[in-house]
Design a protein around this motif. Structure first.
Motif, mmCIF file in Angstrom:
data_model
loop_
_atom_site.group_PDB
_atom_site.id
_atom_site.type_symbol
_atom_site.label_atom_id
_atom_site.label_comp_id
_atom_site.label_asym_id
_atom_site.label_seq_id
_atom_site.Cartn_x
_atom_site.Cartn_y
_atom_site.Cartn_z
ATOM 1 N N LEU A 107 0.871 -1.142 -0.151
ATOM 2 C CA LEU A 107 -0.329 0.108 0.408
ATOM 3 C C LEU A 107 1.028 1.299 -0.311
ATOM 4 O O LEU A 107 2.267 1.177 0.896
ATOM 5 C CB LEU A 107 -1.198 -0.087 1.196
ATOM 6 C CG LEU A 107 -1.950 -1.581 1.477
ATOM 7 C CD1 LEU A 107 -2.964 -1.642 2.752
ATOM 8 C CD2 LEU A 107 -2.687 -1.653 0.475
ATOM 9 N N VAL A 145 2.389 5.738 3.676
ATOM 10 C CA VAL A 145 0.880 5.068 3.648
ATOM 11 C C VAL A 145 1.526 5.469 5.192
ATOM 12 O O VAL A 145 1.574 4.450 6.082
ATOM 13 C CB VAL A 145 -0.185 4.195 3.913
ATOM 14 C CG1 VAL A 145 -0.875 4.538 4.172
ATOM 15 C CG2 VAL A 145 -0.438 3.794 2.295
ATOM 16 N N GLU A 148 -2.796 4.481 10.464
ATOM 17 C CA GLU A 148 -3.061 2.970 10.219
ATOM 18 C C GLU A 148 -5.147 3.221 9.457
ATOM 19 O O GLU A 148 -5.370 2.273 9.101
ATOM 20 C CB GLU A 148 -3.488 2.824 11.819
ATOM 21 C CG GLU A 148 -2.346 2.229 12.453
ATOM 22 C CD GLU A 148 -1.640 0.803 11.314
ATOM 23 O OE1 GLU A 148 -2.952 0.043 11.308
ATOM 24 O OE2 GLU A 148 -1.341 1.112 10.738
ATOM 25 N N ARG A 151 -4.706 2.616 6.035
ATOM 26 C CA ARG A 151 -4.137 1.738 5.461
ATOM 27 C C ARG A 151 -5.876 0.020 5.433
ATOM 28 O O ARG A 151 -5.801 -0.265 4.979
ATOM 29 C CB ARG A 151 -3.180 1.037 6.541
ATOM 30 C CG ARG A 151 -2.601 -0.373 5.959
ATOM 31 C CD ARG A 151 -2.135 -0.761 8.466
ATOM 32 N NE ARG A 151 -1.390 -1.747 8.065
ATOM 33 C CZ ARG A 151 -2.108 -3.025 8.259
ATOM 34 N NH1 ARG A 151 -3.454 -2.688 8.822
ATOM 35 N NH2 ARG A 151 -1.765 -4.329 8.189
ATOM 36 N N ASP A 244 3.947 -2.199 5.575
ATOM 37 C CA ASP A 244 3.984 -2.096 6.482
ATOM 38 C C ASP A 244 5.308 -2.275 7.506
ATOM 39 O O ASP A 244 6.363 -3.303 7.334
ATOM 40 C CB ASP A 244 3.600 -2.960 7.530
ATOM 41 C CG ASP A 244 2.109 -2.629 7.446
ATOM 42 O OD1 ASP A 244 1.614 -2.557 7.066
ATOM 43 O OD2 ASP A 244 1.678 -4.116 8.408
#
Length: 276
Positions: A107, A145, A148, A151, A244
């Motif tokens: 992402l 990103v 949270e 995401r 992540d």
């Protein structure tokens, strides 16, 4: 179940609806976009329109003077669409699916400075670190990103896309995230889908070092070998969110695509059918 901006096929039988969509949005100060449905060539196939006159000019240019397609044109042969503009930041979710289940994803947020004039960066993208002045510049297409909520909204949308399609393979999906202009905080928990490309993303290099490409190749190899679904690589850890903790490797000027092409002319010859 995934939010999308209103989108219309540009055909003779939708002419009135297209005009209404452009004029209604223009009255609110909101743009629309005329898009080719494929091969947009770094943004050249997308035109922002803020009036019906601009819409007509965009239609003429993108259709090569042919105008709207005939009534009843099938979806797979539809060449142009009109899409309502949606405020917010553009993000991308690169994703691998197996029978609709999300295997892995990466992402990112697209760099607004690059996206605004993407076509102008085409030569730098082609030449990479051989481009004039490359040592003193940076051309990062994709950024991390950072929150949270964004995401999770993108991850949720990808899950729903997989569930709705039952798709197996790679996609690149573009989303818009709406934010408060003062605080930068998301205004809702929805990632609005702009488009899906059922192929490797043009930003696949951003994932280098994250394990994402290895996820794809590992899944492909396992399926070729006839591995049972329950024993596919890292099956109990799906979905693997490879972005992540990983910094996108998206600076075009850090690569040497021309040098790679010269060293791999034989490999390029095997994909010559792509240029026919």
């Amino acid at each position: 179940g995934v939010a999308q901006p209103r989108t219309l096929p540009v055909r003779a039988d939708t002419a009135d609806a297209c005009r209404e969509l452009v004029e209604e949005n223009a009255a609110r100060g909101n743009p629309c976009f005329v898009k080719r449905t494929f091969d947009t060539c770094a943004g050249d196939g997308v035109v922002k329109v803020t009036s019906f006159v601009e819409y007509q000019a965009a239609l003429k240019r993108l259709s090569g003077g042919c105008g709207a397609q005939p009534c009843g044109t099938l979806g797979e042969t539809q060449q142009l669409i009109l899409q309502q503009g949606h405020p917010g930041d553009v993000h991308e979710g690169q994703a691998i699916f197996y029978k609709g289940e999300l295997v892995a994803c990466y992402l990112t947020k697209e760099n607004p400075e690059m996206i605004a004039n993407l076509g102008e960066h085409r030569k730098a993208m082609m030449w990479g670190r051989l481009a004039p002045g490359a040592k003193d510049k940076s051309s990062k297409l994709q950024l991390s990103v950072e929150d949270e909520r964004t995401r999770d909204a993108m991850l949720s949308a990808l899950h729903r896309i997989g569930g709705a399609t039952g798709y197996t393979g790679m996609i690149g999906a573009e989303f818009v995230i709406s934010r408060d202009p003062q605080t930068g905080v998301m205004t809702d928990d929805e990632a609005t889908l702009l488009e899906i490309n059922a192929r490797f993303s043009g930003g696949i290099h951003s994932t280098l070092g994250s394990g994402f490409i290895q996820d794809y190749m590992g899944l492909l190899a396992a399926l070729v070998e006839g591995t049972p679904s329950c024993a596919l690589p890292l099956r109990n850890e799906w979905p693997l969110v490879r972005s992540d903790g990983h910094e996108p490797q998206s600076d075009f000027l850090a690569y040497n695509p021309m040098g790679w092409c010269v060293r791999n002319l034989g490999q390029l010859a095997t994909v010559r059918h792509m240029f026919v």
